[in-house]
Design a protein around this motif. Structure first.
Motif, PDB file in Angstrom:
ATOM      1  N   UNK A   1      32.731 -11.792 -19.479  1.00  0.00           N
ATOM      2  CA  UNK A   1      33.037 -11.267 -20.812  1.00  0.00           C
ATOM      3  C   UNK A   1      32.603 -12.252 -21.895  1.00  0.00           C
ATOM      4  N   UNK A   2      32.809 -13.538 -21.664  1.00  0.00           N
ATOM      5  CA  UNK A   2      32.372 -14.545 -22.631  1.00  0.00           C
ATOM      6  C   UNK A   2      30.869 -14.525 -22.843  1.00  0.00           C
ATOM      7  N   UNK A   3      30.133 -14.351 -21.771  1.00  0.00           N
ATOM      8  CA  UNK A   3      28.677 -14.283 -21.872  1.00  0.00           C
ATOM      9  C   UNK A   3      28.259 -13.043 -22.654  1.00  0.00           C
TER      10      UNK A   3
ATOM     11  N   UNK B   1      19.559 -10.755 -27.510  1.00  0.00           N
ATOM     12  CA  UNK B   1      19.194  -9.410 -27.959  1.00  0.00           C
ATOM     13  C   UNK B   1      17.689  -9.218 -27.849  1.00  0.00           C
ATOM     14  N   UNK B   2      16.936 -10.211 -28.262  1.00  0.00           N
ATOM     15  CA  UNK B   2      15.480 -10.126 -28.164  1.00  0.00           C
ATOM     16  C   UNK B   2      15.038 -10.078 -26.701  1.00  0.00           C
TER      17      UNK B   2
ATOM     18  N   UNK C   1      23.387  -1.499 -25.065  1.00  0.00           N
ATOM     19  CA  UNK C   1      23.803  -0.715 -23.894  1.00  0.00           C
ATOM     20  C   UNK C   1      24.444  -1.645 -22.862  1.00  0.00           C
ATOM     21  N   UNK C   2      23.784  -2.771 -22.584  1.00  0.00           N
ATOM     22  CA  UNK C   2      24.312  -3.727 -21.613  1.00  0.00           C
ATOM     23  C   UNK C   2      25.700  -4.214 -22.024  1.00  0.00           C
TER      24      UNK C   2
ATOM     25  N   UNK D   1      28.756 -13.423 -26.209  1.00  0.00           N
ATOM     26  CA  UNK D   1      27.674 -14.241 -26.758  1.00  0.00           C
ATOM     27  C   UNK D   1      26.420 -13.429 -27.028  1.00  0.00           C
ATOM     28  N   UNK D   2      26.164 -12.441 -26.198  1.00  0.00           N
ATOM     29  CA  UNK D   2      24.994 -11.578 -26.402  1.00  0.00           C
ATOM     30  C   UNK D   2      25.078 -10.862 -27.748  1.00  0.00           C
ATOM     31  N   UNK D   3      26.285 -10.535 -28.180  1.00  0.00           N
ATOM     32  CA  UNK D   3      26.456  -9.817 -29.449  1.00  0.00           C
ATOM     33  C   UNK D   3      26.070 -10.681 -30.647  1.00  0.00           C
ATOM     34  N   UNK D   4      26.249 -11.983 -30.520  1.00  0.00           N
ATOM     35  CA  UNK D   4      26.038 -12.863 -31.670  1.00  0.00           C
ATOM     36  C   UNK D   4      24.765 -13.692 -31.591  1.00  0.00           C
TER      37      UNK D   4
END
Length: 103
Positions: free
Chosen positions: A65-67, A78-79, A92-93, A70-73
């Motif tokens: 969940x922490x990872x 994201x790229x 989606x992920x 991190x993807x959101x920010x």
């Protein structure tokens, strides 16, 4: 390094690459046809979880969940996923993993 260690490392590397390829393929399918997200969600979650377990022997849902948070920010993640699987793949992920971890 022994031959057994070298073989184990090569096996882990191959598993990592195959798991990532499966994840990208499933994300591509979900981006291409969003109506398939619910059908693909288990596979997407499992691919991401398996990938993390290869690189992190101490895997836990909390770390996962922490990872994902991190993807959101972090635009680099994201790229990474959007470039490989299509615009929107990272969102989606994130949603799929959060939904699975909330169960």
């Amino acid at each position: 390094m022994t031959q057994a260690q070298t073989d184990a490392e090569e096996q882990n590397y191959n598993k990592l690459k195959q798991t990532e390829a499966n994840l990208i393929r499933n994300l591509q399918a979900a981006v291409k046809d969003p109506s398939k997200i619910s059908k693909l969600s288990n596979a997407i979650f499992q691919n991401h979880q398996d990938w993390l377990k290869v690189i992190m022997p101490n895997y836990s849902e909390k770390i996962h969940l922490g990872i994902i948070n991190g993807y959101e920010t972090d635009e680099r993640y994201q790229s990474y996923y959007d470039d490989k699987a299509g615009k929107g793949a990272t969102k989606i992920l994130i949603k799929v993993v959060k939904d699975h971890l909330a169960k």
